[in-house]
Design an enzyme around this catalytic site. Structure first.
Site, short mmCIF file in Angstrom:
data_model
loop_
_atom_site.label_atom_id
_atom_site.label_comp_id
_atom_site.label_asym_id
_atom_site.label_seq_id
_atom_site.Cartn_x
_atom_site.Cartn_y
_atom_site.Cartn_z
CD1 TRP A 69 -2.36 1.80 0.07
CD2 TRP A 69 -2.69 1.62 2.28
NE1 TRP A 69 -3.33 2.72 0.42
CE2 TRP A 69 -3.54 2.64 1.78
CE3 TRP A 69 -2.72 1.34 3.66
CZ2 TRP A 69 -4.41 3.37 2.60
CZ3 TRP A 69 -3.59 2.06 4.47
CH2 TRP A 69 -4.43 3.06 3.94
CG ASP A 120 -1.47 -7.62 0.77
OD1 ASP A 120 -2.35 -8.50 0.80
OD2 ASP A 120 -1.70 -6.40 0.94
CE1 TYR A 161 -4.27 -1.41 -0.39
CE2 TYR A 161 -2.53 -2.98 -0.78
CZ TYR A 161 -3.55 -2.51 0.00
OH TYR A 161 -3.85 -3.15 1.18
CE LYS A 196 -5.36 -6.77 0.97
NZ LYS A 196 -4.27 -5.97 0.38
CG HIS A 246 -9.55 -3.95 0.35
ND1 HIS A 246 -8.74 -3.38 -0.59
CD2 HIS A 246 -8.95 -3.71 1.54
CE1 HIS A 246 -7.70 -2.81 0.00
NE2 HIS A 246 -7.81 -2.99 1.29
CB SER A 284 -9.39 -7.96 3.92
OG SER A 284 -8.65 -6.99 4.59
CG ASN A 285 -10.38 -4.57 7.00
OD1 ASN A 285 -9.70 -4.31 8.00
ND2 ASN A 285 -9.98 -4.26 5.78
CD GLN A 300 -4.32 -8.07 4.06
OE1 GLN A 300 -4.34 -6.86 3.85
NE2 GLN A 300 -3.90 -8.94 3.16
N PRO A 303 1.37 -4.23 10.64
CG PRO A 303 2.96 -5.60 9.61
CD PRO A 303 1.83 -4.66 9.30
CE LYS A 314 5.48 1.80 2.01
NZ LYS A 314 5.97 3.07 2.63
CD GLU A 360 15.22 -3.49 10.28
OE1 GLU A 360 15.70 -2.65 9.49
OE2 GLU A 360 14.60 -3.17 11.32
CG ASN A 361 10.82 -5.07 7.84
OD1 ASN A 361 11.45 -4.70 8.84
ND2 ASN A 361 10.12 -4.24 7.10
N1 LIG Z 1 -6.60 -5.03 4.14
C1 LIG Z 1 -6.54 -3.78 4.51
O1 LIG Z 1 -7.57 -3.10 4.70
C2 LIG Z 1 -5.20 -3.16 4.71
C3 LIG Z 1 -5.08 -1.92 5.38
C4 LIG Z 1 -3.82 -1.39 5.57
C5 LIG Z 1 -2.70 -2.06 5.09
N2 LIG Z 1 -2.84 -3.23 4.41
C6 LIG Z 1 -1.66 -4.00 3.89
O2 LIG Z 1 -0.71 -4.15 4.94
C7 LIG Z 1 0.53 -3.61 4.55
C8 LIG Z 1 1.29 -3.08 5.75
O3 LIG Z 1 0.57 -2.09 6.44
P1 LIG Z 1 1.06 -0.56 6.49
O4 LIG Z 1 1.91 -0.26 5.32
O5 LIG Z 1 -0.14 0.27 6.65
O6 LIG Z 1 1.87 -0.48 7.87
P2 LIG Z 1 3.22 -1.13 8.44
O7 LIG Z 1 3.70 -2.21 7.55
O8 LIG Z 1 2.95 -1.45 9.88
O9 LIG Z 1 4.24 0.07 8.44
C9 LIG Z 1 4.83 0.60 7.29
C10 LIG Z 1 5.66 1.80 7.72
O10 LIG Z 1 6.72 1.35 8.60
C11 LIG Z 1 7.98 1.73 8.06
N3 LIG Z 1 8.90 0.60 8.25
C12 LIG Z 1 8.90 -0.58 7.60
N4 LIG Z 1 9.89 -1.38 8.03
C13 LIG Z 1 10.55 -0.69 8.99
C14 LIG Z 1 11.66 -0.96 9.81
N5 LIG Z 1 12.31 -2.12 9.72
N6 LIG Z 1 12.07 -0.01 10.70
C15 LIG Z 1 11.41 1.17 10.78
N7 LIG Z 1 10.34 1.50 10.04
C16 LIG Z 1 9.92 0.59 9.14
C17 LIG Z 1 7.76 2.04 6.60
O11 LIG Z 1 8.64 3.06 6.21
P3 LIG Z 1 9.43 3.02 4.79
O12 LIG Z 1 8.46 2.57 3.76
O13 LIG Z 1 9.88 4.44 4.64
O14 LIG Z 1 10.58 2.05 4.97
C18 LIG Z 1 6.32 2.52 6.57
O15 LIG Z 1 6.25 3.90 6.86
C19 LIG Z 1 0.14 -2.55 3.51
O16 LIG Z 1 1.22 -2.13 2.72
C20 LIG Z 1 -0.93 -3.28 2.75
O17 LIG Z 1 -0.35 -4.21 1.83
C21 LIG Z 1 -4.08 -3.80 4.24
#
Ligand SMILES: NC(=O)c1ccc[n+]([C@@H]2O[C@H](COP(=O)([O-])OP(=O)(O)OC[C@H]3O[C@@H](n4cnc5c(N)ncnc54)[C@H](OP(=O)(O)O)[C@@H]3O)[C@@H](O)[C@H]2O)c1
Length: 276
Positions: free
Chosen positions: A19, A42, A47, A72, A105, A135-136, A157, A185, A228, A237-238
């Site tokens: 995303w 994903d 997106y 989705k 979704h 999802s949700n 999801q 996450p 993400k 790292e992740n």
């Molecule tokens: N089904 C749904 O309704 C729904 C809703 C939300 C999200 N999603 C899915 O879930 C995925 C993940 O959720 P999200 O992107 O919202 O949140 P997230 O994965 O919890 O957090 C992403 C953020 O954390 C940073 N980050 C990533 N790895 C890091 C690390 N090792 N150290 C420090 N910061 C780090 C990233 O920065 P940088 O990018 O600058 O590295 C980005 O700003 C989405 O991309 C999407 O595919 C689904």
């Protein structure tokens, strides 16, 4: 890498969320992720990056059969009139014959579980996806979907991280043999990474804070996560969380953070969430 076995689907527990990744940046991150060993990507129609995800997959040289690809469909397209075209468009943009997992979704406002399940099953019957899921969805909605669906659902999801108690939903997913895949996450980093317990555990295990939180996810049976990142250095790292373990007391300490009960993704169209 741990694989989640969910009603016939073999889902790598750690995937790449996409995303907010778009265009060249998205294609490049997907390509690099696959090169460093990710095998689960994903995306979603919403997106607006499916073309780029497809490009990244092709550029990586990794065999399509070795990649678990999820997309989705947005709820307004979960209608008898709109669903097939939405899925066909998705496959065309991705440049694939089928996806591994097709999700609704968010719970739609129109129709009901019988119709939603019929549309998902139709996509699987037509060979557009190997597995179906949601999802949700709340525990109640999940129960109704399971009842209505001919095929088993592989996954729900949902938002999940240490600030949220998802134990009810986790139990419901387990009861139905489904995986719970965590979005957001790592709570996008702050303020979670400034919590003293996360800092302490990072020191104790000589790991980064992201690795502590991601490890916490996969130590819950049936659970995975799709962090993400747009930062190439963070990809490895992740993902590198499968060679250490949090102790029972570490897991308990992280659990105390769920008193905050906070969500990032809560909208006027959200369902009535399960109680904590
Ligand atoms: N089904 C749904 O309704 C729904 C809703 C939300 C999200 N999603 C899915 O879930 C995925 C993940 O959720 P999200 O992107 O919202 O949140 P997230 O994965 O919890 O957090 C992403 C953020 O954390 C940073 N980050 C990533 N790895 C890091 C690390 N090792 N150290 C420090 N910061 C780090 C990233 O920065 P940088 O990018 O600058 O590295 C980005 O700003 C989405 O991309 C999407 O595919 C689904």
């Amino acid at each position: 890498m741990i694989t989640l076995h969910a009603n016939g689907a073999n889902i790598p527990a750690l995937g790449l969320g996409t995303w907010q990744l778009r265009g060249e940046e998205c294609a490049s991150i997907v390509e690099q992720a696959l090169r460093v060993g990710y095998r689960h990507i994903d995306t979603a129609i919403m997106y607006e990056n499916e073309e780029a995800v497809g490009e990244g997959i092709r550029a990586s040289g990794v065999d399509r059969d070795d990649i678990f690809l999820t997309t989705k469909v947005w709820p307004t397209d979960v209608t008898p009139e709109g669903f097939d075209d939405a899925v066909a468009g998705s496959l065309e943009r991705l440049g694939v014959e089928k996806v591994d997992l097709l999700l609704i979704h968010w719970p739609p406002k129109e129709h009901d579980e019988t119709v939603w399940a019929r549309l998902l099953n139709g996509a699987a019957d037509g060979g557009q996806t190997d597995h179906i899921g949601v999802s949700n969805f709340t525990s109640r909605q999940l129960g109704a979907m399971v009842q209505a669906s001919t095929r088993p659902l592989a996954c729900n999801q949902v938002e999940n991280h240490p600030y949220l108690d998802q134990s009810i939903l986790r139990a419901t997913c387990a009861e139905h043999g489904m995986a719970l895949m965590a979005y957001c996450p790592i709570f996008r980093g702050e303020p979670l990474f400034s919590e003293p317990i996360i800092e302490e555990l990072a020191k104790k295990h000589e790991r980064t804070k992201a690795q502590i939180v991601l490890r916490w996810h996969i130590q819950h049976s049936g659970c995975g996560a799709i962090p993400k990142t747009a930062t190439p250095e963070r990809l490895a790292e992740n993902k590198d969380i499968f060679d250490f373990a949090l102790a029972v007391e570490d897991m308990r300490a992280i659990k105390t953070l769920n008193v905050r009960h906070e969500r990032i993704c809560d909208f006027e169209f959200s369902p009535e969430w399960d109680a904590a």
